[in-house]
Scaffold this motif. Sequence first.
Motif, short mmCIF file in Angstrom:
data_model
loop_
_atom_site.label_atom_id
_atom_site.label_comp_id
_atom_site.label_asym_id
_atom_site.label_seq_id
_atom_site.Cartn_x
_atom_site.Cartn_y
_atom_site.Cartn_z
N PHE A 1 55.42 36.86 -19.19
CA PHE A 1 54.39 36.36 -18.27
C PHE A 1 54.21 37.29 -17.07
CE2 PHE A 1 56.34 32.67 -20.38
CZ PHE A 1 55.24 32.23 -21.09
N GLY A 2 54.16 38.57 -17.34
CA GLY A 2 53.88 39.53 -16.27
C GLY A 2 55.10 40.07 -15.55
N THR A 3 56.30 39.64 -15.95
CA THR A 3 57.48 40.24 -15.32
C THR A 3 58.48 40.65 -16.38
OG1 THR A 3 58.67 38.17 -15.09
CG2 THR A 3 57.29 38.78 -13.25
N ASP A 4 59.36 41.56 -15.99
CA ASP A 4 60.42 42.02 -16.89
C ASP A 4 61.61 41.07 -16.75
OD1 ASP A 4 62.54 43.23 -18.16
OD2 ASP A 4 62.06 45.25 -17.46
N ALA A 5 61.87 40.33 -17.83
CA ALA A 5 62.99 39.38 -17.81
C ALA A 5 64.01 39.77 -18.88
CB ALA A 5 62.47 37.97 -18.05
#
Lengths: 166, 139
Positions: free
Chosen positions: A79-83
């Motif tokens: 969702f748009g972030t690096d996790a």
Amino acid sequence: MPFDNRNTLRMSAVIILLGGMMSVAQADDDHEHHEGGRRAVATNAAWQEECGSCHVAFPPRLLPAESWREMMSGLDKHFGTDASLEPAVAQEIAAFLEQNAGKRKPDPVAKPLLRISETRWFIREHDEVPQRVWKNPLVKSPANCAACHTLAESGDYRERNIRMPK
Amino acid sequence: MSRINTLLVLLLVVMSGLAVQPACAETFGQFMAEFARSAKSSPGFQSFSAANGEQFFKSTHGNEWSCASCHTEDPANSGKHAKTSKVIKPLAPLVNPERFTDPTKVEKWFKRNCNDVLARACTPQEKGDVLTYLLTIGK
């Protein structure tokens, strides 16, 4: 005196009862979390720690296994972030999510849903929430469960613990 | 006599500090040494700078977010995830002693956050500068 003895007996009974109740409550806290009513939900330490560091660790049964599989294979673009996670940790969490996933069969043709807030269940459950609540800066995102579900952190989404920010 | 007392107090403080640290914990000094070791292999490295670290921390680098977008302009304060609003504990190690103690965590978060902010990995120079800046907070 007989009176004293009766009282002592009563007191002991109360103490034993209380003790019993407390240990049941303790066991309850240790082993289960409540979610969506009083249903017991499985937990996993890695899931709680890793998924719970940027948002509430969402209960696995809110998405089908197919969705979790897809989610866990794209954590570097979450969702748009690096996790992204270490492979071993990701594997453990994926297995936990899939084992405890929702049982409803998803549409075999459609792509698996990744946003819980797009599931029919979520939309139905939240249809009475006014737009102004969603737009409130204290809520900001449907992923911010704890904005209204005051005990979401502990897995409790019961109606009685909902407080919508004014 | 008072000198002995001071020494005793110091010793107790150090021992109590050791007692609360988890077994394999590192200190921010060890991270700093590690960043310096890596930075020295790149040409032109001189030292770490708190001023550069602060500027790096508070600026955007081509993407929408800076470090401060979530950790706030003052890392002594609790931050908030820019998307989900989840509370983030203070980043400054002198304010929050849990920070920079677990190498796995430090590596995980630098990897993720540098990707989000810069769309690449951070250099050892950048990491060292930021940690140097963070250590000036809460002194």
